[in-house]
Design an enzyme around this catalytic site. Structure first.
Site, mmCIF file in Angstrom:
data_model
loop_
_atom_site.group_PDB
_atom_site.id
_atom_site.type_symbol
_atom_site.label_atom_id
_atom_site.label_comp_id
_atom_site.label_asym_id
_atom_site.label_seq_id
_atom_site.Cartn_x
_atom_site.Cartn_y
_atom_site.Cartn_z
ATOM 1 N N SER A 132 -7.256 4.074 9.186
ATOM 2 C CA SER A 132 -8.002 4.072 7.721
ATOM 3 C C SER A 132 -7.506 2.999 6.987
ATOM 4 O O SER A 132 -8.401 2.177 6.217
ATOM 5 C CB SER A 132 -8.096 5.640 7.413
ATOM 6 O OG SER A 132 -8.424 5.373 5.800
ATOM 7 N N LYS A 184 -8.497 -1.199 6.108
ATOM 8 C CA LYS A 184 -8.796 -1.671 5.004
ATOM 9 C C LYS A 184 -8.011 -2.960 4.483
ATOM 10 O O LYS A 184 -8.418 -3.760 3.973
ATOM 11 C CB LYS A 184 -8.788 -0.865 3.951
ATOM 12 C CG LYS A 184 -9.964 0.299 3.852
ATOM 13 C CD LYS A 184 -9.933 1.501 2.974
ATOM 14 C CE LYS A 184 -9.022 2.309 3.646
ATOM 15 N NZ LYS A 184 -8.942 3.756 3.040
ATOM 16 N N HIS A 193 0.771 -1.036 0.016
ATOM 17 C CA HIS A 193 0.085 0.014 -0.131
ATOM 18 C C HIS A 193 0.833 1.342 -0.081
ATOM 19 O O HIS A 193 1.952 1.414 0.932
ATOM 20 C CB HIS A 193 -1.018 0.080 1.230
ATOM 21 C CG HIS A 193 -1.771 1.118 1.251
ATOM 22 N ND1 HIS A 193 -2.964 1.436 0.609
ATOM 23 C CD2 HIS A 193 -1.535 2.423 1.772
ATOM 24 C CE1 HIS A 193 -3.365 2.366 0.934
ATOM 25 N NE2 HIS A 193 -2.652 3.458 1.527
ATOM 26 N N ASP A 227 -14.795 3.393 7.467
ATOM 27 C CA ASP A 227 -14.003 3.982 7.027
ATOM 28 C C ASP A 227 -14.337 4.716 5.803
ATOM 29 O O ASP A 227 -13.906 6.257 5.506
ATOM 30 C CB ASP A 227 -12.549 3.381 6.541
ATOM 31 C CG ASP A 227 -11.570 4.049 5.948
ATOM 32 O OD1 ASP A 227 -11.007 5.037 6.821
ATOM 33 O OD2 ASP A 227 -11.000 4.074 4.806
ATOM 34 N N ARG A 247 -13.911 13.355 6.832
ATOM 35 C CA ARG A 247 -12.625 14.037 7.265
ATOM 36 C C ARG A 247 -12.100 15.021 5.976
ATOM 37 O O ARG A 247 -11.471 15.782 6.353
ATOM 38 C CB ARG A 247 -11.510 12.983 7.378
ATOM 39 C CG ARG A 247 -11.690 12.159 8.650
ATOM 40 C CD ARG A 247 -10.904 10.828 8.827
ATOM 41 N NE ARG A 247 -9.226 11.103 8.427
ATOM 42 C CZ ARG A 247 -8.640 10.230 7.907
ATOM 43 N NH1 ARG A 247 -9.124 9.004 7.437
ATOM 44 N NH2 ARG A 247 -7.401 10.534 7.587
HETATM 45 N N1 URA Z 1 -5.402 6.745 2.506
HETATM 46 C C1 URA Z 1 -6.536 6.360 3.277
HETATM 47 O O1 URA Z 1 -7.071 5.201 2.905
HETATM 48 N N2 URA Z 1 -7.026 6.750 4.274
HETATM 49 C C2 URA Z 1 -6.400 7.886 4.739
HETATM 50 O O2 URA Z 1 -6.928 8.471 5.911
HETATM 51 C C3 URA Z 1 -5.382 8.626 4.141
HETATM 52 C C4 URA Z 1 -4.808 8.103 2.873
#
Ligand code: URA
Length: 434
Positions: free
Chosen positions: A187, A191, A86, A165, A172
């Site tokens: 966050s 995932k 990621h 999320d 946010r």
């Molecule tokens: N990517 C995400 O999935 N969440 C965040 O808060 C920032 C970047």
């Protein structure tokens, strides 16, 4: 779930700088997902967290509650181990495209749930959609069989994964609370843990084109995410990597696919190759001893990674032999004087690509697959007066002026410098411990 909490009390606890209990966190995330906590209440709580922070235990509880808000994928029955990467997002970051088939060709399955670009950073799904026919949406069953048969899947996350999320991230975004490190970490990790990967490598970007502008905050985010992953039983490491300068020599969807194909053909820009190989080594090492000694550079050079790419694209309806779209207009920007390129601002290039049509300002907007920026010179490269520095591509010529405005002052040419005065490291550090 008991209703023993009150949203106002939870907000006030954090507002006054106190710790939130496991139960309070679990309640507030569940109630928010069920729309029992109002958007304005969650906004206030997110701002209190941004201002007063959350400790490691609270962040782990917050992450667990977001995972519990939805489904969890499970790929443990596959015949090979799974590994994912990621990136926290950057400009010209096309690494997923060569990396997923490369690692698959080494024998490790890669289940990558990716997103679309918002703002100046690109999204992997937008890039792959520049390939005619390619489809981002797959069922969990289709994902599993593609993982077994091809070894790599890059697809859109279904709405069932960490739904808390999804709502919280959108909130946010419009309340100035994206930057809170515990909220970013939870966050991303909710995932990734829900996605069910066995190994995870994080590419935490640092610099003008990234969320994290300095090495200290990037390290704090990386250590927190590595700890959250390891606590959840996912073998997790992180690389801190440069995002002062765009990665590679292109920013924009189809342009980045073309550059990834160069890497898969054994060529491509040095920084893209270096980072792809370093992340592949991390993923292979995490997947198990029998993969740790495989040399990814050989797998790129001998065409096995390209073969895996072709299978991966075809499995999702894409035509790996189709021409990539070309933009209707292009505009070259040249060096005003000779010397050595001393800097090239990643954020400015990202904004220019976005304004040319490579990105979107609202979720429902379409992107232009051919729009973007070709980068002819990187810091350290010698330039003569009149040589091209960047080429802008778009289907809508009236976008060029605003893209040019974003690039005003975006690079410096050192007329007295030599190429050796401006070296840039791509990989700044590695984090393996929380
Ligand atoms: N990517 C995400 O999935 N969440 C965040 O808060 C920032 C970047």
């Amino acid at each position: 779930m008991s209703e023993e909490f009150d949203a106002v009390d939870v907000i006030a606890t954090k507002r006054d700088g106190h710790e939130l209990s496991t139960e309070a966190i679990s309640w507030v995330i569940d109630a928010y997902t069920r729309e029992m906590v109002a958007e304005e209440q969650m906004s206030a709580l997110a701002m209190a967290i941004l201002l007063n922070g959350m400790n490691r235990r609270e962040t782990a509880d917050w992450t667990a509650a977001m995972i519990a808000s939805g489904e969890r994928l499970d790929f443990t029955g596959l015949s090979r181990p799974t590994a994912d990467k990621h990136s926290t997002g950057g400009v010209g970051d096309k690494i997923t495209l060569p990396l997923a088939p490369l690692v698959a060709a080494c024998g490790v399955a890669v289940p990558m749930l990716s997103g679309r670009g918002l703002g100046h950073t690109g999204g992997t799904l937008d890039k792959l959609e520049a390939i005619p026919g390619w489809q981002a949406d797959l069922s969990t069953e289709a994902m599993r069989s593609q993982l077994e048969e091809v070894g790599a899947v890059v697809c859109a996350a279904g709405s069932g994964l960490a739904p808390a999320d999804k709502r919280l991230y959108a909130l946010r975004d419009v309340t100035g609370t994206v930057q809170a490190i515990p909220l970013i970490a939870s966050s991303i990790m909710s995932k990734k843990i829900a996605e069910g990967t066995g190994t995870l490598v994080l590419d935490v970007k640092v610099g003008t084109g990234a969320f994290m502008k300095d090495l200290g905050s990037a390290r704090e985010l990386a250590e927190l995410m590595v700890g959250l992953g390891q606590d959840a039983g996912v073998s997790t490491t992180a690389l801190l990597t440069d995002m002062e300068v765009p990665l590679g020599r292109s920013a924009g969807n189809g342009l980045e696919v073309a550059e990834s194909l160069e890497v898969l053909a054994g060529g491509g820009p040095d920084d893209v190759v270096e980072l792809t190989v370093a992340l592949a080594r991390e993923m292979l090492a995490g997947a198990g001893e029998q993969y740790a000694d495989i040399d990814p550079t050989e797998v790129l050079a001998d065409g096995r990674a390209m073969d895996a790419w072709r299978r991966m694209i075809a499995a999702q309806g894409g035509d790996p032999d189709a021409d990539l779209p070309a933009a209707r207009e292009s505009h070259e920007i040249t060096a005003s004087h000779g010397g050595v390129l001393a800097s090239l601002d990643a954020f400015a290039v990202g904004v220019a690509a976005w304004r040319l049509g490579a990105g979107r300002s609202r979720k429902e907007e379409e992107v232009q697959p051919a729009a973007g920026v070709t980068i002819h010179a990187k810091p350290g490269d010698a330039l003569r007066a009149g040589q091209p520095v960047l080429t802008l591509h778009t289907d809508t010529p009236d976008r060029i002026e605003r893209a040019m405005a974003a690039l005003d002052g975006a690079w410096e040419i050192d007329s007295s410098g030599s190429a050796r005065d401006h070296p840039r490291e791509v990989i700044l550090d590695r984090v393996a411990e929380p």
